[in-house]
Design an enzyme around this catalytic site. Structure first.
Site, mmCIF file in Angstrom:
data_model
loop_
_atom_site.group_PDB
_atom_site.id
_atom_site.type_symbol
_atom_site.label_atom_id
_atom_site.label_comp_id
_atom_site.label_asym_id
_atom_site.label_seq_id
_atom_site.Cartn_x
_atom_site.Cartn_y
_atom_site.Cartn_z
ATOM 1 N N LYS A 52 -10.112 42.034 54.956
ATOM 2 C CA LYS A 52 -10.116 43.554 54.278
ATOM 3 C C LYS A 52 -10.058 43.276 52.757
ATOM 4 O O LYS A 52 -10.352 44.101 51.875
ATOM 5 C CB LYS A 52 -8.721 44.207 54.511
ATOM 6 C CG LYS A 52 -8.959 44.611 56.145
ATOM 7 C CD LYS A 52 -7.716 45.253 56.842
ATOM 8 C CE LYS A 52 -8.032 45.539 58.244
ATOM 9 N NZ LYS A 52 -6.772 45.554 58.922
ATOM 10 N N GLN A 96 -0.469 45.779 58.398
ATOM 11 C CA GLN A 96 -1.211 45.070 59.640
ATOM 12 C C GLN A 96 -0.130 45.239 60.819
ATOM 13 O O GLN A 96 0.522 44.551 60.882
ATOM 14 C CB GLN A 96 -1.506 43.551 58.992
ATOM 15 C CG GLN A 96 -2.559 42.899 60.436
ATOM 16 C CD GLN A 96 -3.552 43.701 60.413
ATOM 17 O OE1 GLN A 96 -4.391 43.892 59.415
ATOM 18 N NE2 GLN A 96 -4.173 43.798 61.706
ATOM 19 N N ASP A 119 -4.739 54.496 56.916
ATOM 20 C CA ASP A 119 -4.970 54.021 58.331
ATOM 21 C C ASP A 119 -4.988 55.654 58.942
ATOM 22 O O ASP A 119 -5.421 55.766 60.120
ATOM 23 C CB ASP A 119 -4.081 53.325 58.757
ATOM 24 C CG ASP A 119 -4.110 51.770 59.120
ATOM 25 O OD1 ASP A 119 -5.466 51.625 59.157
ATOM 26 O OD2 ASP A 119 -3.262 51.040 59.016
#
Ligand SMILES: NC(=O)c1ccc[n+]([C@@H]2O[C@H](COP(=O)([O-])OP(=O)(O)OC[C@H]3O[C@@H](n4cnc5c(N)ncnc54)[C@H](OP(=O)(O)O)[C@@H]3O)[C@@H](O)[C@H]2O)c1
Length: 297
Positions: A52, A96, A119
């Site tokens: 990422k 994460q 997200d």
């Protein structure tokens, strides 16, 4: 003729146009920033985070990184998120998952400022998505929609069958595809481990999305002729390779491709799209927070 859906190519197009969005922001004095937060020593999570960061660099997004020991108190993680919420150079925050067992995952999701929730997992953003007023679409379902759009696969009036009801893939995708708008208007069936006669349901699908985490369990027998098959699954199976494993999807690609009109491979299908859509949400987040109009792909 079966068409193989090229997720790498679609993701490249999206990244290219996001680079333009980043330039617009920079011309206005805003450098979009994404913070990754890692509280895990799982090598797969570490790899995801570093991928990422590399993706951010490619399009000109600044990456910030916070790492916590896996045995650090849960409060340290909540505090780190709070600090990032207050940092104006950070427009998107990605924690994460999974977090260690002593951390309350739901509290983590709630801790992220909804404006920085790239997200799309904060309950406020989930609610907005359900009522058709989404702010940040979760990356994998959004990536699936973009693949369908890129290959002119109509969802309007289509029977879409999703195998899997997770909060990160199955449920948000179902909620997106059922919306009363052009990239929705599907009749959606969500299947799971208690579904009876799964094969009858998947065979009836015009658009079949596999997100169950079961290696190659959807074969030609479960696919209707002319269906579009989107394979979200990423499963490690033992193989005679350097790493000792290979990645396969939830779909038995070689058999299913005989029946499908369009099909995604694994790797090279949904995976690159998930990564691209995180960049999309970060650019969108920066535009919203800085009040700059950014054209999004
Ligand atoms: N490509 C990407 O970017 C990306 C992103 C996210 C996830 N993934 C992959 O996608 C897969 C799914 O991920 P996830 O996080 O959504 O998984 P998850 O949370 O484990 O959910 C799996 C879902 O599949 C259902 N299921 C499992 N076995 C089934 C069966 N035999 N028949 C019907 N339904 C079944 C489960 O039913 P129950 O609810 O009844 O247990 C559950 O709803 C994984 O392989 C994951 O690695 C890929």
């Amino acid at each position: 003729m079966t068409e193989i859906i090229d997720g790498n190519a679609v993701a490249t197009d999206i990244r290219d146009s996001l680079t333009g969005g980043v330039e617009t922001l920079k011309a206005d004095g805003v450098t979009p920033g994404l913070a990754t937060v890692l509280m895990s020593d799982d090598p797969a999570s570490e790899t995801y985070v570093s991928m990422k960061q590399a993706d951010c660099e490619e399009v000109g997004i600044e990456s910030h990184h916070v790492e916590l020991d896996t045995d650090a108190p849960a409060e340290d993680l909540y505090d780190a998120i709070e600090d990032l919420n207050g940092d104006p150079s950070v427009h998107g925050i990605l924690v994460q998952m999974p977090v260690p067992a002593h951390v309350d995952e739901r509290r983590v999701l709630r801790a992220v400022d909804p404006m920085k929730d790239v997200d799309g997992f904060h309950p406020a953003n989930v609610g907005r998505l359900v009522v058709g007023n989404d702010r940040y679409r979760p990356c994998t379902p959004h990536g699936v929609q973009k693949l369908l759009e890129a290959y002119d696969v109509e969802t309007e009036g289509a029977d879409a069958v999703i195998v899997g009801r997770s909060n990160i893939v199955g449920k948000p995708l179902a909620n997106l595809l059922v919306q009363k708008r052009g990239d929705g208007n599907a009749t959606v069936t969500v299947c799971h481990s208690r579904t009876e006669d799964l094969a009858a349901k998947t065979r009836a699908a015009d658009v079949l999305v596999a997100a169950a985490g079961r290696p190659e369990f959807i074969d030609a027998e479960m696919v209707g002729a002319g269906a579009t098959v989107i394979d979200v699954g990423v499963n490690r199976v033992d193989a005679d390779t350097e790493k000792g494993y290979e990645l396969v999807g939830d779909v038995d690609f070689e058999s299913a491709r005989e029946k499908a009109a369009h099909i995604t491979p694994v790797p090279g299908g949904v995976g690159p799209m998930t990564r691209a859509m995180l960049l999309y949400n970060t650019v969108k987040a920066a535009g919203l927070q800085a009040d700059v109009d950014v054209a999004l792909p």
